[in-house]
Design an enzyme around this catalytic site. Sequence first.
Site, PDB file in Angstrom:
ATOM      1  N   LYS A  65      -9.064  13.555 -21.229  1.00 51.55           N
ATOM      2  CA  LYS A  65      -9.307  14.979 -21.002  1.00 51.55           C
ATOM      3  C   LYS A  65      -9.266  15.230 -19.500  1.00 51.55           C
ATOM      4  O   LYS A  65     -10.233  14.987 -18.783  1.00 51.55           O
ATOM      5  CB  LYS A  65     -10.659  15.442 -21.555  1.00 51.55           C
ATOM      6  CG  LYS A  65     -10.775  16.994 -21.510  1.00 51.55           C
ATOM      7  CD  LYS A  65     -12.190  17.490 -21.339  1.00 51.55           C
ATOM      8  CE  LYS A  65     -12.631  17.581 -19.898  1.00 51.55           C
ATOM      9  NZ  LYS A  65     -11.905  18.622 -19.101  1.00 51.55           N
TER      10      LYS A  65
ATOM     11  N   GLY B 265      -8.925  20.813 -22.270  1.00 48.30           N
ATOM     12  CA  GLY B 265     -10.093  21.597 -22.664  1.00 48.30           C
ATOM     13  C   GLY B 265     -11.137  21.613 -21.578  1.00 48.30           C
ATOM     14  O   GLY B 265     -10.985  20.971 -20.534  1.00 48.30           O
ATOM     15  N   ASP B 266     -12.216  22.343 -21.824  1.00 48.57           N
ATOM     16  CA  ASP B 266     -13.285  22.415 -20.832  1.00 48.57           C
ATOM     17  C   ASP B 266     -14.354  21.366 -21.124  1.00 48.57           C
ATOM     18  O   ASP B 266     -14.379  20.747 -22.184  1.00 48.57           O
ATOM     19  CB  ASP B 266     -13.881  23.826 -20.762  1.00 48.57           C
ATOM     20  CG  ASP B 266     -14.442  24.305 -22.092  1.00 48.57           C
ATOM     21  OD1 ASP B 266     -14.841  23.464 -22.914  1.00 48.57           O
ATOM     22  OD2 ASP B 266     -14.475  25.528 -22.316  1.00 48.57           O
ATOM     23  N   GLY B 267     -15.233  21.190 -20.154  1.00 44.64           N
ATOM     24  CA  GLY B 267     -16.262  20.173 -20.288  1.00 44.64           C
ATOM     25  C   GLY B 267     -17.249  20.435 -21.416  1.00 44.64           C
ATOM     26  O   GLY B 267     -17.531  19.528 -22.208  1.00 44.64           O
ATOM     27  N   PRO B 268     -17.808  21.662 -21.525  1.00 47.98           N
ATOM     28  CA  PRO B 268     -18.801  21.919 -22.565  1.00 47.98           C
ATOM     29  C   PRO B 268     -18.264  21.777 -23.981  1.00 47.98           C
ATOM     30  O   PRO B 268     -19.043  21.601 -24.916  1.00 47.98           O
ATOM     31  CB  PRO B 268     -19.229  23.367 -22.274  1.00 47.98           C
ATOM     32  CG  PRO B 268     -18.965  23.564 -20.820  1.00 47.98           C
ATOM     33  CD  PRO B 268     -17.717  22.772 -20.559  1.00 47.98           C
TER      34      PRO B 268
ATOM     35  N   VAL C  97     -14.608  20.142 -25.114  1.00 50.30           N
ATOM     36  CA  VAL C  97     -13.901  18.889 -25.347  1.00 50.30           C
ATOM     37  C   VAL C  97     -14.629  17.713 -24.702  1.00 50.30           C
ATOM     38  O   VAL C  97     -14.784  16.650 -25.311  1.00 50.30           O
ATOM     39  CB  VAL C  97     -12.444  18.989 -24.846  1.00 50.30           C
ATOM     40  CG1 VAL C  97     -11.746  17.633 -24.932  1.00 50.30           C
ATOM     41  CG2 VAL C  97     -11.684  20.019 -25.674  1.00 50.30           C
ATOM     42  N   GLY C  98     -15.075  17.879 -23.455  1.00 49.11           N
ATOM     43  CA  GLY C  98     -15.788  16.793 -22.790  1.00 49.11           C
ATOM     44  C   GLY C  98     -17.043  16.390 -23.538  1.00 49.11           C
ATOM     45  O   GLY C  98     -17.304  15.202 -23.750  1.00 49.11           O
TER      46      GLY C  98
ATOM     47  N   GLU D 144     -18.355   7.900 -11.953  1.00 47.53           N
ATOM     48  CA  GLU D 144     -18.196   8.021 -10.499  1.00 47.53           C
ATOM     49  C   GLU D 144     -18.482   9.480 -10.182  1.00 47.53           C
ATOM     50  O   GLU D 144     -17.740  10.370 -10.576  1.00 47.53           O
ATOM     51  CB  GLU D 144     -16.782   7.609 -10.073  1.00 47.53           C
ATOM     52  CG  GLU D 144     -16.627   7.499  -8.566  1.00 47.53           C
ATOM     53  CD  GLU D 144     -15.991   8.727  -7.971  1.00 47.53           C
ATOM     54  OE1 GLU D 144     -16.735   9.508  -7.301  1.00 47.53           O
ATOM     55  OE2 GLU D 144     -14.788   8.921  -8.149  1.00 47.53           O
TER      56      GLU D 144
ATOM     57  N   CYS E 156     -14.983  13.209  -3.019  1.00 43.58           N
ATOM     58  CA  CYS E 156     -16.368  12.799  -3.216  1.00 43.58           C
ATOM     59  C   CYS E 156     -16.840  11.818  -2.153  1.00 43.58           C
ATOM     60  O   CYS E 156     -18.034  11.705  -1.892  1.00 43.58           O
ATOM     61  CB  CYS E 156     -16.545  12.206  -4.602  1.00 43.58           C
ATOM     62  SG  CYS E 156     -15.292  10.988  -5.021  1.00 43.58           S
TER      63      CYS E 156
ATOM     64  N   GLU F 200     -23.793  18.304  -1.734  1.00 40.95           N
ATOM     65  CA  GLU F 200     -22.352  18.106  -1.657  1.00 40.95           C
ATOM     66  C   GLU F 200     -21.679  19.483  -1.665  1.00 40.95           C
ATOM     67  O   GLU F 200     -21.825  20.247  -2.623  1.00 40.95           O
ATOM     68  CB  GLU F 200     -21.867  17.265  -2.828  1.00 40.95           C
ATOM     69  CG  GLU F 200     -20.394  16.919  -2.737  1.00 40.95           C
ATOM     70  CD  GLU F 200     -19.941  15.990  -3.846  1.00 40.95           C
ATOM     71  OE1 GLU F 200     -19.113  15.106  -3.563  1.00 40.95           O
ATOM     72  OE2 GLU F 200     -20.410  16.149  -4.990  1.00 40.95           O
TER      73      GLU F 200
END
Length: 475
Positions: free
Chosen positions: A170, A201-204, A206-207, A245, A279, A379
């Site tokens: 994803k 897809g998006d995180g909420p 598919v993730g 990570e 990062c 960050e």
Amino acid sequence: MQHMQQFYIDGEWVEPSGARRLAVIDPGTEESLGEVALGDTRDVDRAVAAARRAFTTFSQTHVQERVALLERVLAIYLDRYDEMAAVISREIGAPAQLSRAWQAALGKRHLEETLRACAQFRWQRLKGTTLVNHEPVGVAALITPWNWPINQIVCKVAPALAAGCTMVLKPSEVSPMNALLFAGIVDAAGVPKGVFNLVNGDGPTVGAALAAHPGVDMVSFTGSTRAGVEIARLAAPTVKRVHQELGGKSANILLDDVDFEAAVTSGVLSCFSNSVQSCNAPTRMLVPASRHDEAAQIAARVARAQRVGPADGPDTTMGPVVSDVQYGRVQRLIEIGVEEGATLVAGGPGKPDGLERGYFVKPTVFANVTPSMTIAREEIFGPVLAIMPYRDEAQAVAIANDTPFGLAAYVQSKDRERARRVALQMRAGSVYVNYPAWDPSSPFGGYKQSGNGREYGEWGLEAFLEVKGIVGYGE
């Protein structure tokens, strides 16, 4: 781009289960590059089922078969290298030269490094009469970010394939086009059905579905610490392996014996690369208090010399940040830096002159930053450098380590033994001494809230392997 609104599942380009679409925005123009489909749990179920079926046979292939597959992937990647660089440049706004020399190049380097690691890796060994055997962990969910997109895709996919895992990728919905191109490359290389699958897809949605899925044995995630915590929570009930990570707030310690003109200049340029959307960017520059003002003047001059502009601009050295959301966050944190009393020596709020359209940010440098300030702790993921004075070496180390993150650290000194001594005290997964060349064989990952596990080279292989001991095998 062909297959823009399709997913790659079980060796075929397929239509999504739902009708949700998302525009991919060119951050330099704020215009749509096209729409991608957004998947749902039905697409995840299809992809995981395909990966589980394929694992039965792919996990039993000989490593040389998998090496041959990776060699074909590398050859086709090189054939499509220019296309990959151009796609990344457009979807994340990276200057064309940066995209070609670094963004696309890292995909090549990770493929090459994985092949090298395979040749040297001890897949089996006898320990007395016990056989120690390395075996693929299973079905891996690979969730990747937008900032160095093909870098993070390849540094997961390549070792997962080499290990004998099957997978569902994803990619970030912000920069999905390079992933679709890479899926085409893997397909053309002849990957067996179901071994590699891609669901956008998006995180909420598919993730989260991948992290919680009982058919997934491992999640490899790169992204924010906030999202990493949620993935770990979702994965916990099935006790799957979670490899992360996450964020960083890396310190760059300039010891008092360095050439400040050279060290500060290199530090600023390293920080501002990729619009500081890295990062491991050295966003905190620690300098002796007695030379603080000198460092601030040099840094301000280097920042003002940056040519901010569109990705295809012939003189552009720094492109936009990736999205309107990211632009707003960076602007808010710049304003907080001013409010909390840091000295603004370059840049500041608002867009650079003549760049009213696009998510462009002024290269910004703050001086007299204290460890308690927001810009020293959060960050930012945008072109903001914080210069922090220290009294002596011990205090420099203490300030550098005073962060919830621990992804990277940097040390500069003419005295190599002194630099080594300081480097060994850094609470970070990677420490870079005197701006070295990038090393794709070095373990990459973080301490503390910067994650767990390591990627790249042999470390990437080990991440996707189980270790089995067969006692009595050698009797």
